[in-house]
Write an enzyme that holds these catalytic residues in place. Structure first.
Site, PDB file in Angstrom:
ATOM      1  N   ASP A  51       0.847  -1.198   0.000  1.00  0.00           N
ATOM      2  CA  ASP A  51       0.000   0.000   0.000  1.00  0.00           C
ATOM      3  C   ASP A  51       0.882   1.247   0.000  1.00  0.00           C
ATOM      4  OD1 ASP A  51      -2.814   1.285   0.709  1.00  0.00           O
ATOM      5  OD2 ASP A  51      -1.340   2.192   2.052  1.00  0.00           O
ATOM      6  N   TYR A  56       3.257  10.098  -0.131  1.00  0.00           N
ATOM      7  CA  TYR A  56       4.361   9.563   0.660  1.00  0.00           C
ATOM      8  C   TYR A  56       5.684   9.930  -0.018  1.00  0.00           C
ATOM      9  CZ  TYR A  56       0.639   6.654   2.699  1.00  0.00           C
ATOM     10  OH  TYR A  56      -0.514   6.206   3.303  1.00  0.00           O
ATOM     11  N   LEU A 203      -0.009   0.918  15.744  1.00  0.00           N
ATOM     12  CA  LEU A 203       0.841   1.362  16.857  1.00  0.00           C
ATOM     13  C   LEU A 203       0.566   2.808  17.228  1.00  0.00           C
ATOM     14  CD1 LEU A 203       4.261  -0.268  15.876  1.00  0.00           C
ATOM     15  CD2 LEU A 203       2.412  -1.197  17.277  1.00  0.00           C
ATOM     16  N   GLY A 262       4.337  -0.653   8.983  1.00  0.00           N
ATOM     17  CA  GLY A 262       5.094   0.487   8.463  1.00  0.00           C
ATOM     18  C   GLY A 262       6.583   0.279   8.607  1.00  0.00           C
TER      19      GLY A 262
END
Length: 301
Positions: A51, A56, A203, A262
């Site tokens: 993804d 980004y 997280l 991530g």
């Protein structure tokens, strides 16, 4: 690695997906060669969903992923990206242009899942009247296969799900140990509608790894610290914070099809892949977590 069906799409996806934001250095410096090695290791380890988004690293995440998928690896993954880009509007033409640029950076003729990025940033009417029709046109043209939408705003996601025009949704920090409000109304609705669900930031932007993001609001960090203290019964390893229980909490939620990691290094990736063994929290632990923060949002809409 465990696999499941991504809602009604028919896609068979790994329970763990690779998130593209850290790959471009958005959360700290990254080495391009290490990133490529990690992507290859993720694929070899059974991860089949990657993804990313043009926002980004202002396209750098997509470029790095595109390069890493050369040599036949593109056909081994379900590639998900988003629209719109950092300098584009949510209008019809801006959406088309954003996706065309993503295709070039990703070095591919098609994107499996194209999601509207941070839908709360545009009026509902614009997304329904312009952004979504643009993606539907791209789907007709064979440039994308499925259409999704992402936002952290749960009520807004429910509005979009009820349109019956989206295949998937993605949210972040809404089903994690210290804020699991997505389970109350949204997840039952997606199950009813057959919508695929992707969960990001389990997280809590670093909160549950004892490394909150530097841009985090101080009041949120303090509230999170109070909630984390109440979860001491889940701390079984140090110095990993609550990473393992946080990952297992999401990976074993039946209504969530993909949990994004991530990871920015192979070491972190390998650690998170080890949690994909079907083992969740103990039933009494899960009940306790749910009871502690029932209906309590950490991040405001």
């Amino acid at each position: 690695m465990e696999y499941t069906a991504l809602g009604r799409t028919g896609l068979r996806v790994s329970r763990l997906g690779l998130g593209g934001a850290p790959l471009a250095g958005d959360f700290g410096p990254t080495d391009e060669r290490e990133v490529e090695k990690m992507i290859h290791e993720a694929i070899d380890g059974g991860i089949n969903l990657i993804d990313t988004a043009p926002r980004y690293g202002r396209g750098e995440s997509e470029r790095r992923i595109g390069r890493a998928l050369r040599g036949g690896k593109r056909n081994q993954v379900i590639l998900a990206s988003k629209a719109v880009g950092p300098d584009e509007s949510f209008g019809y033409e801006g959406t088309i242009r954003s996706v065309e640029q993503s295709l070039k950076r990703l070095e591919t003729d098609w994107i499996d899942l194209l999601q509207i990025h941070d839908a709360e940033q545009a009026p509902f009417e614009m997304i329904v009247g312009e952004t979504l029709p643009a993606l539907e046109r791209l789907r007709e043209d064979g440039k994308i296969r499925f259409i999704g939408i992402s936002t952290r705003v749960l009520q807004l996601l429910m509005q979009f799900v009820n349109l019956d025009r989206f295949d998937t949704i993605q949210f972040y920090a809404r089903y994690m140990l210290i804020d699991h409000t997505a389970k109350d109304e949204l997840l039952p609705l997606t199950l009813e509608k057959g919508i695929g669900v992707i969960n990001g930031s389990v997280l809590g932007l670093g909160l549950l790894a004892d490394t909150p993001a530097p841009f985090m609001n101080r009041a949120i960090v303090e509230e999170a610290a109070s909630r984390i203290e109440q979860l001491r019964f889940l701390r079984k390893r140090e110095p990993y914070g609550l990473v393992e229980p946080a990952m297992r909490f999401s990976l074993t939620q039946p209504a969530i099809h993909v949990t994004l990691t991530g990871a920015a290094t192979s070491e972190v990736l390998r650690t998170n892949m080890a949690y994909c063994d079907g083992k969740g929290l103990e039933p009494e632990e899960l009940a306790r977590v749910y009871a502690l923060f029932q209906g309590k949002k950490l991040f405001k809409e």
